[in-house]
Design an enzyme around this catalytic site. Structure first.
Site, PDB file in Angstrom:
ATOM      1  N   PRO A 147       0.854  -1.187   0.000  1.00 40.19           N
ATOM      2  CA  PRO A 147       0.000   0.000   0.000  1.00 40.19           C
ATOM      3  C   PRO A 147       0.894   1.243   0.000  1.00 40.19           C
ATOM      4  O   PRO A 147       1.992   1.221   0.567  1.00 40.19           O
ATOM      5  CB  PRO A 147      -0.751  -0.081   1.337  1.00 40.19           C
ATOM      6  N   TYR A 190       0.669   5.831  -0.043  1.00 41.98           N
ATOM      7  CA  TYR A 190      -0.191   7.020  -0.071  1.00 41.98           C
ATOM      8  C   TYR A 190       0.670   8.267  -0.242  1.00 41.98           C
ATOM      9  O   TYR A 190       1.866   8.271   0.076  1.00 41.98           O
ATOM     10  CB  TYR A 190      -1.054   7.112   1.196  1.00 41.98           C
ATOM     11  N   ASP A 215       7.633   1.920   3.513  1.00 41.75           N
ATOM     12  CA  ASP A 215       8.630   2.679   4.272  1.00 41.75           C
ATOM     13  C   ASP A 215       9.551   1.814   5.125  1.00 41.75           C
ATOM     14  O   ASP A 215      10.502   2.327   5.715  1.00 41.75           O
ATOM     15  CB  ASP A 215       7.939   3.728   5.151  1.00 41.75           C
ATOM     16  N   GLU A 243      -3.029  -7.861  12.167  1.00 39.49           N
ATOM     17  CA  GLU A 243      -2.238  -9.010  11.740  1.00 39.49           C
ATOM     18  C   GLU A 243      -2.752 -10.296  12.377  1.00 39.49           C
ATOM     19  O   GLU A 243      -2.919 -11.315  11.693  1.00 39.49           O
ATOM     20  CB  GLU A 243      -0.758  -8.802  12.095  1.00 39.49           C
TER      21      GLU A 243
HETATM   22  O1  LIG Z   1      -3.606   6.641   4.855  1.00 39.80           O
HETATM   23  C1  LIG Z   1      -2.764   5.767   4.619  1.00 39.80           C
HETATM   24  C2  LIG Z   1      -1.666   5.520   5.494  1.00 39.80           C
HETATM   25  C3  LIG Z   1      -0.757   4.513   5.175  1.00 39.80           C
HETATM   26  N1  LIG Z   1      -0.892   3.798   4.014  1.00 39.80           N
HETATM   27  C4  LIG Z   1       0.103   2.743   3.683  1.00 39.80           C
HETATM   28  O2  LIG Z   1      -0.101   1.694   4.588  1.00 39.80           O
HETATM   29  C5  LIG Z   1       1.137   1.134   5.014  1.00 39.80           C
HETATM   30  C6  LIG Z   1       1.255   1.285   6.534  1.00 39.80           C
HETATM   31  O3  LIG Z   1       1.256   2.666   6.875  1.00 39.80           O
HETATM   32  P1  LIG Z   1       2.461   3.341   7.708  1.00 39.80           P
HETATM   33  O4  LIG Z   1       3.771   2.885   7.142  1.00 39.80           O
HETATM   34  O5  LIG Z   1       2.248   4.796   7.797  1.00 39.80           O
HETATM   35  O6  LIG Z   1       2.219   2.661   9.139  1.00 39.80           O
HETATM   36  P2  LIG Z   1       3.257   2.419  10.316  1.00 39.80           P
HETATM   37  O7  LIG Z   1       4.636   2.852   9.856  1.00 39.80           O
HETATM   38  O8  LIG Z   1       2.748   3.275  11.434  1.00 39.80           O
HETATM   39  O9  LIG Z   1       3.183   0.954  10.601  1.00 39.80           O
HETATM   40  C7  LIG Z   1       2.244   1.874   4.261  1.00 39.80           C
HETATM   41  O10 LIG Z   1       2.681   1.114   3.143  1.00 39.80           O
HETATM   42  C8  LIG Z   1       1.569   3.168   3.842  1.00 39.80           C
HETATM   43  O11 LIG Z   1       2.092   3.688   2.622  1.00 39.80           O
HETATM   44  C9  LIG Z   1      -1.965   4.029   3.151  1.00 39.80           C
HETATM   45  O12 LIG Z   1      -2.072   3.383   2.110  1.00 39.80           O
HETATM   46  N2  LIG Z   1      -2.879   5.016   3.479  1.00 39.80           N
HETATM   47 MN   LIG Z   2       5.467   2.169   8.125  1.00 46.18          MN
END
Ligand SMILES: O=c1ccn([C@@H]2O[C@H](COP(=O)(O)OP(=O)(O)O)[C@@H](O)[C@H]2O)c(=O)[nH]1
Ligand SMILES: [Mn+2]
Ligand SMILES: O=c1ccn([C@@H]2O[C@H](COP(=O)(O)OP(=O)(O)O)[C@@H](O)[C@H]2O)c(=O)[nH]1
Ligand SMILES: [Mn+2]
Lengths: 253, 253
Positions: free
Chosen positions: B7, B9, B113, B202
């Protein structure tokens, strides 16, 4: 050869930053990675990352000395981060250049936490003296960089897209320039200043190293995107650490 | 084939995060990257990054719907980040699997990320059902992961190195597991839940997808280091943005 001089210091993201850096440069032909740890002794895990990276490398240590009474005066930073290490890297670079019979190369001061496109390395190979380009996430801007006009003799830098300390002669970040190594061998006494006005390390170094009358060569200016990002890895939240019983054996992060 | 469901964004670090991700996986043989944008329309710059990456890919969009009155009740998150996108990725994965005649593969839900070692991809190829491993910087710890003992029939998970919500059946981060694609084709109705207790996405998914009696396969447990890091890119300081006259032409960051 592209010589990369990378200072690095122990912190939670050191290994992951070096791993990502390695994953980029191992895709670049003819690289020599000069890694200088801000440490008293060589770290075995840093050494492992270098060994496994499959690029030529030099692995050195140079500890940043304690700051002289914090700061000599307001705004003058003594021993800014990475200075001692980059200067040790310059010594090593001059040693390597003296061995290879003075063939041309390029030197780039590449911090371990930034992000580099593969394209920037291909472009910097052709630098005649000093190349400069845009870097994202610097100086409070989405990017800083040269403003380029097409002149009769090709592209020319006519100004700078920069919002902070605009009076600097070379208002650029460390990640924004590379030098032909001839400048390094021709001027064997040039190093980074151990005392510089806050944010003036790059301009002071370039003022010393760029010969009179040499024009900076802008790279990647014809693109509508940046090729280098001044990224930083977020400090991880380790709040629960210590709540668990100690590990059976320590795990390297 | 390793199918990666990612995913993504729009944000200041989107392109640099995707670029670094691409630089890792382009070194991995036989990868298919399923990228699902949290957006209404395909971003041309995301498309460019995918095109230039030289891996097989699917480029899809699926917008996260607006949250139902913020939250249904305290601690139940409706549509946690990335859920709609991963489920769209599962639809695409089943489509791709139906085309390739049911040959075995592995699916990994790889956020854009995080940082992934090349080694984890080599190891996950051999997963028979569900593989799990350590991930750094999760749950307030330097790492979370399975505790593994050597039993008479090989390694066995005897517990979990985890400090938060320890009552979860599968106390793991999204980056900590991958599945043999047979589980996905054999169970065509399995998706991520659109409502889950905070941090339980998960475990709820795995509870649905892991067949009765199947034991999780620990990977990389014999190493003294982690192979995946739950990194985040620091939000850049853009304080000076707007102080400068507008660009002659917009620069993509
Ligand atoms: O509004 C959102 C926020 C996050 N993501 C995606 O969902 C995954 C998890 O998000 P994030 O990395 O921000 O979460 P965290 O680092 O807090 O686990 C990533 O691949 C983001 O690019 C998304 O598609 N929409
Ligand atoms: Mn993340
Ligand atoms: O005490 C220190 C702090 C930093 N560095 C290195 O110096 C460079 C610049 O530091 P940093 O990336 O933290 O600076 P910034 O991101 O603020 O420009 C990086 O390669 C660091 O690994 C170092 O050697 N010693
Ligand atoms: Mn940095």
């Amino acid at each position: 050869t592209i010589y990369l001089v990378t200072p690095t210091y122990a912190r939670s993201s050191q290994h992951v930053d070096l791993t990502r850096f390695c994953y980029t440069i191992r895709q670049v032909p003819k690289v020599h990675w000069i890694v200088v740890e801000d440490a008293e002794v060589h770290s075995p895990e840093v050494r492992r990352i270098l060994n496994d990276c499959e690029v030529a490398f030099s692995h050195l240590v140079a500890l940043t000395p304690p700051r002289e009474n914090a700061q000599i005066c307001r705004k003058v930073d003594s021993q800014p981060r990475g200075v001692k290490q980059r200067n040790t890297g310059l010594v090593e670079l001059r040693r390597l250049l003296s061995l290879n019979g003075g063939r041309d190369g390029v030197v780039y001061f590449a911090d371990d936490d930034n992000t580099y496109s593969l394209e920037i390395f291909e472009r910097m190979r052709h630098i005649k003296a000093v190349g400069v380009w845009r870097v994202a996430f610097v100086g409070g801007l989405s990017y800083e960089g040269p403003v380029v006009d097409m002149g009769p003799n090709g592209p020319r830098i006519s100004g700078w897209h920069v919002a902070w300390a605009t009076d600097r002669k070379y208002p650029v970040d460390m990640a924004a320039f590379a030098l032909n190594t001839r400048l390094i061998t021709a001027q064997p006494d040039v190093y980074f200043p151990t005392h510089a006005l806050d944010g003036h390390l790059e301009t002071d170094f370039l003022s010393a190293v760029v010969p009179e009358g040499v024009e900076l060569e802008p790279l990647g200016f014809e693109l509508d995107r940046v090729l280098v990002w001044h990224t930083r890895t977020e400090l991880p939240n380790l709040r629960q650490e210590g709540k668990l019983p100690p590990d059976r054996r320590p795990i390297i992060i």
